[in-house]
Write an enzyme that holds these catalytic residues in place. Structure first.
Site, PDB file in Angstrom:
ATOM      1  CG  MET A  42      -1.899  -1.187   1.141  1.00 25.74           C
ATOM      2  SD  MET A  42      -3.423  -0.912   2.030  1.00 25.74           S
ATOM      3  CE  MET A  42      -2.815  -0.718   3.666  1.00 25.74           C
ATOM      4  N   GLY A  43       2.181   1.085  -0.285  1.00 27.49           N
ATOM      5  CA  GLY A  43       3.066   2.243  -0.401  1.00 27.49           C
ATOM      6  C   GLY A  43       3.551   2.764   0.932  1.00 27.49           C
ATOM      7  CG  HIS A  49       6.923  -1.853   2.016  1.00 29.51           C
ATOM      8  ND1 HIS A  49       6.849  -0.689   2.739  1.00 29.51           N
ATOM      9  CD2 HIS A  49       5.705  -2.443   2.123  1.00 29.51           C
ATOM     10  CE1 HIS A  49       5.626  -0.562   3.253  1.00 29.51           C
ATOM     11  NE2 HIS A  49       4.916  -1.614   2.906  1.00 29.51           N
ATOM     12  N   GLY A 159       4.912 -10.276   3.810  1.00 29.93           N
ATOM     13  CA  GLY A 159       5.691 -10.187   5.037  1.00 29.93           C
ATOM     14  C   GLY A 159       5.057 -10.982   6.177  1.00 29.93           C
ATOM     15  CD  GLN A 165      -1.902  -8.965   4.123  1.00 33.78           C
ATOM     16  OE1 GLN A 165      -2.685  -8.028   4.251  1.00 33.78           O
ATOM     17  NE2 GLN A 165      -0.659  -8.769   3.751  1.00 33.78           N
ATOM     18  CB  SER A 197       4.387  -0.259  10.597  1.00 34.28           C
ATOM     19  OG  SER A 197       3.093   0.179  10.224  1.00 34.28           O
TER      20      SER A 197
HETATM   21  P1  AMP Z   1       1.534  -2.912   3.474  1.00 33.79           P
HETATM   22  O1  AMP Z   1       2.059  -1.854   2.563  1.00 33.79           O
HETATM   23  O2  AMP Z   1       1.539  -2.534   4.906  1.00 33.79           O
HETATM   24  O3  AMP Z   1       0.228  -3.497   2.986  1.00 33.79           O
HETATM   25  O4  AMP Z   1       2.578  -4.104   3.394  1.00 33.79           O
HETATM   26  C1  AMP Z   1       2.932  -4.678   2.158  1.00 33.79           C
HETATM   27  C2  AMP Z   1       3.728  -5.930   2.421  1.00 33.79           C
HETATM   28  O5  AMP Z   1       4.895  -5.598   3.151  1.00 33.79           O
HETATM   29  C3  AMP Z   1       2.955  -6.951   3.268  1.00 33.79           C
HETATM   30  O6  AMP Z   1       3.203  -8.265   2.767  1.00 33.79           O
HETATM   31  C4  AMP Z   1       3.540  -6.748   4.640  1.00 33.79           C
HETATM   32  O7  AMP Z   1       3.462  -7.897   5.462  1.00 33.79           O
HETATM   33  C5  AMP Z   1       4.988  -6.418   4.298  1.00 33.79           C
HETATM   34  N1  AMP Z   1       5.615  -5.692   5.405  1.00 33.79           N
HETATM   35  C6  AMP Z   1       5.120  -4.619   6.069  1.00 33.79           C
HETATM   36  N2  AMP Z   1       5.949  -4.267   7.084  1.00 33.79           N
HETATM   37  C7  AMP Z   1       6.973  -5.153   7.057  1.00 33.79           C
HETATM   38  C8  AMP Z   1       8.136  -5.337   7.855  1.00 33.79           C
HETATM   39  N3  AMP Z   1       8.416  -4.547   8.890  1.00 33.79           N
HETATM   40  N4  AMP Z   1       8.971  -6.363   7.541  1.00 33.79           N
HETATM   41  C9  AMP Z   1       8.696  -7.189   6.499  1.00 33.79           C
HETATM   42  N5  AMP Z   1       7.614  -7.059   5.707  1.00 33.79           N
HETATM   43  C10 AMP Z   1       6.758  -6.075   5.974  1.00 33.79           C
END
Ligand code: AMP
Length: 292
Positions: A42-43, A49, A159, A165, A197
């Protein structure tokens, strides 16, 4: 999969906002026999990421990163509204790590109208995150299914940070027989342990300190884990988090890593998961305790 040559000529980031153009381009990739790795996001990209993108680069010829703030997975319109969308700096980060393709569609490109969607994801729908965020996983599976359908990746990278999820998407892939492999990548943390995050930018200096109670408590449970003391460990963890100022606990669970039921003495794989509001920001984190 083709072996990558020692010296790869990086042709720059190809950026797409429409499905049609992306599908056309990926058709040329597939015709040349190359494999596609997908990293859905989601950027507001951070090192978490980017670690997914690095892993995808090791296992795929062409890496597609999608950036789409998916409205159907947000229950609270204010949360959706305030979700960060720094697309310029995200694009620069993707260029710096030599990502091949960015897919950054507007909402109309992904949703034709008020589409009805329901996938049977069983108990995962209502446990933990599902219980705290009704409808969340329907929105997640809806958009991830659409991304898989458009991009048709050989492998998709998610992740461990969003542990539930991952289980939900695995369930969808198995249920619908989707022809792709899923990889779960480890959680990237700040030096003091806070899980990275996109939401961390909303933490003020005090929140940022209070938020450390989450990773510290998870690690404490991991370090002192004993199958005969699960109930006591859980209770202690809940108390520690509730006693931290400005932290409102949503749940802390020590669970079976395969189905997220509460763990018992004979559970083989165990994960501890937490969600809490720190100040005004909802954070989640987890740690794998036992993986046999
Ligand atoms: P999001 O943008 O929050 O939807 O995350 C996109 C992807 O990045 C998802 O698969 C998350 O689980 C992964 N992700 C988010 N934060 C982390 C992190 N701290 N370490 C590893 N992967 C992450």
């Amino acid at each position: 999969m083709q072996l990558r040559p020692l010296f790869v000529i990086y042709r720059g980031l190809r950026s797409f906002t429409t499905k049609t153009e992306l599908i056309q381009y990926l058709a040329t990739v597939k015709t040349s026999g190359k494999t596609i790795g997908l990293v859905p996001t989601m950027g507001a990209l951070h090192q978490g990421h980017l670690s997914l993108i690095k892993q995808a680069q090791q296992q795929s010829d062409v890496v597609v990163c999608s950036i789409f703030v998916n409205p159907t997975q947000f229950g609270d319109p204010a949360d959706l509204e305030k979700y960060p969308r720094p697309i310029k700096s995200d694009t620069e980060k993707l260029e710096q790590v030599n990502c091949d393709v960015l897919f950054n569609p507007p909402v109309e490109e992904m949703y034709a109208g008020n589409e009805q969607w329901h996938l049977n994801i069983g108990e995962l729908e209502n446990l933990l995150e599902g219980g705290s965020r009704p409808g969340h996983y329907q929105g997640v599976t809806q958009v991830v299914f659409k991304l898989f359908d458009i991009i048709k990746p050989d492998t998709a990278f998610f992740g461990q940070k969003d542990y539930q999820q991952f289980l939900v998407i695995k369930h969808m892939v198995e249920q619908l027989h989707l022809p792709l492999q899923l990889i779960m990548c480890p959680i990237q943390r700040e030096p003091d342990g806070l899980a990275m995050s996109s939401r961390n930018i909303h933490l003020n200096a005090d929140d940022r300190q209070h938020a450390l109670v989450l990773s510290k408590t998870l690690n404490g449970v991991k370090d002192t884990f004993d199958v005969s003391k699960i109930a006591a460990l859980k209770q202690q963890a809940e108390e520690t988090i509730k006693n931290e100022p400005d932290v409102e606990l949503a749940y802390f669970e020590i669970a079976d890593a395969d189905n997220l039921h509460p763990a018992g003495v004979s559970t083989k794989n165990v994960v501890a998961l937490v969600a809490a509001k720190v100040g005004n920001t909802r954070l989640i984190d987890n740690v794998i305790i036992k993986d046999e």
